[in-house]
Motif scaffolding. Structure first.
Motif, PDB file in Angstrom:
ATOM      1  N   LEU A  40      35.237 -29.988 -21.764  1.00  0.00           N
ATOM      2  CA  LEU A  40      35.216 -30.104 -23.226  1.00  0.00           C
ATOM      3  C   LEU A  40      36.331 -29.295 -23.869  1.00  0.00           C
ATOM      4  O   LEU A  40      36.909 -29.729 -24.874  1.00  0.00           O
ATOM      5  CB  LEU A  40      33.853 -29.675 -23.761  1.00  0.00           C
ATOM      6  N   VAL A  41      36.645 -28.148 -23.306  1.00  0.00           N
ATOM      7  CA  VAL A  41      37.777 -27.359 -23.818  1.00  0.00           C
ATOM      8  C   VAL A  41      39.073 -28.145 -23.629  1.00  0.00           C
ATOM      9  O   VAL A  41      39.919 -28.194 -24.517  1.00  0.00           O
ATOM     10  CB  VAL A  41      37.844 -25.975 -23.132  1.00  0.00           C
ATOM     11  N   LEU A  43      31.488 -28.760 -17.194  1.00  0.00           N
ATOM     12  CA  LEU A  43      31.457 -29.528 -18.439  1.00  0.00           C
ATOM     13  C   LEU A  43      32.065 -28.740 -19.602  1.00  0.00           C
ATOM     14  O   LEU A  43      32.739 -29.319 -20.466  1.00  0.00           O
ATOM     15  CB  LEU A  43      30.032 -29.962 -18.762  1.00  0.00           C
ATOM     16  N   SER A  44      31.863 -27.437 -19.616  1.00  0.00           N
ATOM     17  CA  SER A  44      32.472 -26.607 -20.670  1.00  0.00           C
ATOM     18  C   SER A  44      33.990 -26.651 -20.574  1.00  0.00           C
ATOM     19  O   SER A  44      34.688 -26.794 -21.583  1.00  0.00           O
ATOM     20  CB  SER A  44      31.992 -25.168 -20.556  1.00  0.00           C
ATOM     21  N   ARG A  45      34.494 -26.543 -19.352  1.00  0.00           N
ATOM     22  CA  ARG A  45      35.954 -26.612 -19.170  1.00  0.00           C
ATOM     23  C   ARG A  45      36.492 -27.987 -19.536  1.00  0.00           C
ATOM     24  O   ARG A  45      37.576 -28.105 -20.102  1.00  0.00           O
ATOM     25  CB  ARG A  45      36.323 -26.256 -17.735  1.00  0.00           C
ATOM     26  N   THR A  95      29.310 -33.817 -11.040  1.00  0.00           N
ATOM     27  CA  THR A  95      28.392 -32.693 -11.279  1.00  0.00           C
ATOM     28  C   THR A  95      26.957 -32.968 -10.841  1.00  0.00           C
ATOM     29  O   THR A  95      26.105 -32.094 -10.969  1.00  0.00           O
ATOM     30  CB  THR A  95      28.388 -32.316 -12.767  1.00  0.00           C
ATOM     31  N   SER A 147      24.212 -23.992 -13.486  1.00  0.00           N
ATOM     32  CA  SER A 147      25.249 -23.095 -14.003  1.00  0.00           C
ATOM     33  C   SER A 147      26.647 -23.625 -13.676  1.00  0.00           C
ATOM     34  O   SER A 147      27.553 -23.538 -14.511  1.00  0.00           O
ATOM     35  CB  SER A 147      25.076 -21.687 -13.452  1.00  0.00           C
ATOM     36  N   GLU A 183      27.309 -26.620 -15.976  1.00  0.00           N
ATOM     37  CA  GLU A 183      27.650 -26.163 -17.330  1.00  0.00           C
ATOM     38  C   GLU A 183      29.085 -25.659 -17.390  1.00  0.00           C
ATOM     39  O   GLU A 183      29.804 -25.933 -18.349  1.00  0.00           O
ATOM     40  CB  GLU A 183      26.686 -25.054 -17.746  1.00  0.00           C
ATOM     41  N   ASP A 184      29.522 -24.960 -16.357  1.00  0.00           N
ATOM     42  CA  ASP A 184      30.888 -24.442 -16.314  1.00  0.00           C
ATOM     43  C   ASP A 184      31.905 -25.581 -16.280  1.00  0.00           C
ATOM     44  O   ASP A 184      32.880 -25.587 -17.038  1.00  0.00           O
ATOM     45  CB  ASP A 184      31.062 -23.537 -15.095  1.00  0.00           C
TER      46      ASP A 184
END
Length: 65
Positions: A49-50, A45-47, A33, A39, A42-43
């Motif tokens: 973490l999910v 890293l969010s995925r 990353t 943006s 963030e996308d």
């Protein structure tokens, strides 16, 4: 002393390494990353973490046995 976790019945303690395990999982994403826009970073890293949370939830049954 009244609310000390070591003195409360049923209060669980952790080994304190939970956040270290999360950082260890996220460490490889630093290289991936680094050149991304905020943006997109963030996308990704969010995925990640999910995915991490989903794996933890799937393995939760083993911890209760």
């Amino acid at each position: 002393m009244l609310y000390n976790p070591r003195r409360l019945d049923g209060f669980g303690l952790t080994d304190g390494e939970g956040i270290e395990r999360l950082w260890s999982y996220l460490r490889p994403f630093a290289k991936i990353t680094k050149e991304m826009t905020p943006s997109h970073r963030e996308d990704v890293l969010s995925r990640a973490l999910v995915h991490y949370a989903t794996k933890k939830m799937q393995n939760l049954g083993m911890w209760f046995c």
